[in-house]
Design an enzyme around this catalytic site. Structure first.
Site, PDB file in Angstrom:
ATOM      1  N   ASN B 386      -6.012   0.729   1.253  1.00 44.75           N
ATOM      2  CA  ASN B 386      -5.943  -0.312   2.280  1.00 44.75           C
ATOM      3  C   ASN B 386      -4.525  -0.854   2.431  1.00 44.75           C
ATOM      4  O   ASN B 386      -3.832  -0.529   3.399  1.00 44.75           O
ATOM      5  CB  ASN B 386      -6.925  -1.440   1.934  1.00 44.75           C
ATOM      6  N   ASP B 387      -4.071  -1.609   1.456  1.00 48.27           N
ATOM      7  CA  ASP B 387      -2.742  -2.230   1.584  1.00 48.27           C
ATOM      8  C   ASP B 387      -1.632  -1.205   1.778  1.00 48.27           C
ATOM      9  O   ASP B 387      -0.674  -1.453   2.505  1.00 48.27           O
ATOM     10  CB  ASP B 387      -2.442  -3.062   0.332  1.00 48.27           C
TER      11      ASP B 387
END
Lengths: 99, 459
Positions: B386-387
């Site tokens: 995600n990040d």
């Protein structure tokens, strides 16, 4: 300052440079085996532990030495073996279609 | 030390350096590790022939017990648990250094030869660093293993109390160096160092463990080097320093990849000063797809880049994922992996996990190697990451991710994201990639989805 110490400092400083030079060439692919393998190398304290455990003066220093031998050996044997196990898994592709 | 053992130690040190050098390629790495082990064997055998040693009882017991435990751990440990394993081994290395330093003092106290002032300084440093490495590593391993909470444990004046303990150790150490007959200072120094190891690691969150493990790796080397100065043994100094340097380099790489300074990781706690959730208020829509849609797109692609995250490995989905990659290869599709430096719980962890699933290492590419290829790629498949793929890192100045190096998945023609929900990642930053027109969101468990994809692609 005695000569022995001066030599040790020479060795220390040069080792810093060798370390940075050699390690920075290791690709991220192999960073985990690098950590476990270098970790096993830091178990070189085992050498000091052996002498502490074997001097035969008796008493606490020998017991401390024996405990040191145990933990350093775990570090050395565990480190080299697990690194070998990991590196054995890294294989080159033989099936990938040629581009 | 006689000439023969001095030469043998030199050979050992050379073998360590050559071994590390061979670790720079997967072709030679295994041989490199063997050279390191050979160097260690030489150093140990030569030490055992030293005339100082007169009693082998404790040595044999120690070698047998330690060897058995080490071999057992090395065979049994799972690849997902490798960070804990390396953490514990770091701790043992630190402990050994501290113990040898203490034993050296006991020898002096029992009427041994006098020690020079630099040996006393090194002795205090060895006790401090070695003990901090031991207790810090145990806490880090406990956090990684889930024995204790991986969330940061914070309390008031944490930094100040830690700083105070460090100063206390240094002050007591100075008194001891000036008067080594103050024997009672040493146990106190060890005790305070042990507490310091615990209190410096508990405020650090699970996601920051790669930095902590790397740093403790470095500490274990520094402790060995300090012990080398105590004993006047150059092979300890060389090896310890090599490991110290290695740990520092890895720590630096991890910090850069996470976009944080070392001080921030050590003292801040994860996201402690960031207000999460502030950005998730506005309602936006994502386009949902099924596994059937995804399989269709994949089949018609020419090139696919897969971005695996740690959640994937926890679910043990890397095996079925590699099965999918094999199917894609059989169909003539160029499928590769893009590995972000922090895609795991220690440096390089994801590569090991994929190698275990028989992913050939020449399709495991690091960020710098593959980032320019995304723009010529048909499908970027994001699995549990995600990040590290959040475009906000490039321009959104108020985001905690700003400046973090990310994988350019948004440059691919189609982005496929497999995720359980829209929840933001560790940094708490909503990911706009999910709302992009070219992004296909496939909701669900990663392993279940990939298993489904494998079935569909096989048809």
């Amino acid at each position: 300052m005695d000569v022995m110490l001066m030599m040790s400092i020479y060795v220390f400083v040069l080792a810093i440079f060798v370390g940075f030079e050699v390690i920075s060439k290791v690709p991220p692919l192999l960073h985990t085996p690098l950590m476990s393998g270098s970790n096993a190398i830091s178990g070189i304290t085992l050498v000091g532990s052996l002498i502490a455990a074997g001097e035969g003066h008796g008493g606490i220093s020998v017991i401390l030495g024996m405990i040191a031998v145990i933990v350093a050996t775990i570090n050395v044997i565990g480190g080299f073996m697990v690194t070998d196990r990991m590196l054995g898994m890294f294989k080159k592709d033989t099936t990938k279609p040629a581009k | 030390m006689n000439v023969l053992s001095a030469i043998a130690y030199l050979v050992a040190a050379v073998l360590f350096i050559m071994g590390l050098k061979l670790l720079s390629s997967p072709k030679t790495a295994r041989r490199g590790n063997m050279l390191g082990a050979l160097g260690m064997l030489i150093a140990v055998v030569v030490t055992l022939t030293d005339q100082v040693i007169i009693d082998f009882t404790y040595i044999v017991v120690g070698l047998v017990v330690g060897g058995a435990i080490g071999a057992f751990l090395a065979r049994k440990v799972q690849m997902t648990s490798m960070p804990q394993m390396v953490g514990l081994l770091n701790g043992f290395g630190g402990a050994a250094s501290a113990l040898v330093a203490y034993a050296e003092y006991m020898r002096f106290a029992a009427g041994g030869p006098d020690m020079a002032i630099h040996a006393w300084i090194a002795l205090i440093l060895s006790l401090l660093i070695g003990t901090v490495t031991l207790t810090g590593s145990v806490i880090a391993a406990a956090k990684l293993q889930g024995v204790m909470t991986s969330a940061p444990i914070l309390y008031p004046f944490q930094k100040q109390i830690n700083a105070l303990m460090l100063v206390a150790v240094l002050v007591m150490g100075s008194f001891f160096i000036m008067d080594p007959s103050l024997w009672y200072l040493l146990p106190i120094i060890v005790f305070v160092s042990a507490v310091l190891g615990v209190t410096s690691v508990i405020p650090i969150g699970g996601a920051d463990m790669p930095v902590v493990i790397s740093l403790l790796n470095s500490y274990s080397g520094m402790a060995a080097a300090a012990t080398g100065f105590v004993l006047g043994n150059n092979v300890l100094i060389v090896s310890g320093t090599l490991v110290g340097a290695s740990g520092i380099i890895l720590t630096d790489i991890m910090c850069k990849a996470m976009n944080r300074s070392l001080a921030n990781v050590l003292f801040a706690g994860v996201g402690a000063e960031y207000e999460a959730g502030a950005t998730t208020s506005e309602q936006r829509t994502v386009v949902r797809y099924t596994a059937d849609d995804a399989a269709f797109i994949l089949e018609n692609a020419q090139s696919v880049i897969i971005v695996p995250g740690y959640g994937l490995a926890v679910a043990q989905a890397q095996h079925v994922l590699q099965e999918m990659v094999n199917i894609l290869h059989a169909k003539g599709i160029d499928a590769r992996y893009a590995i972000h430096p922090v895609a795991g719980r220690m440096p390089g962890h994801m590569n090991v996990l994929l190698a275990e699933a028989n992913a050939p290492y020449d399709i495991l590419l690091e960020m710098d190697q593959i980032n320019d290829d995304f723009k010529n790629t048909d499908v970027a498949l994001v699995l549990g990451a995600n990040d590290v793929v959040n475009p906000a890192a490039r321009y959104k100045k108020e985001s905690p991710l700003y400046g973090m190096p990310i994988l350019n998945v948004d440059h691919a023609r189609t982005v496929m994201v497999c995720k359980r929900s829209l929840n933001p990642g560790f940094a708490g930053e909503d990911n706009e990639l999910f709302y992009d027109k070219k992004t296909m969101m496939v909701f669900g468990d990663a392993k279940a989805t990939i298993t489904k994809l494998v079935q569909l692609l096989k048809k």
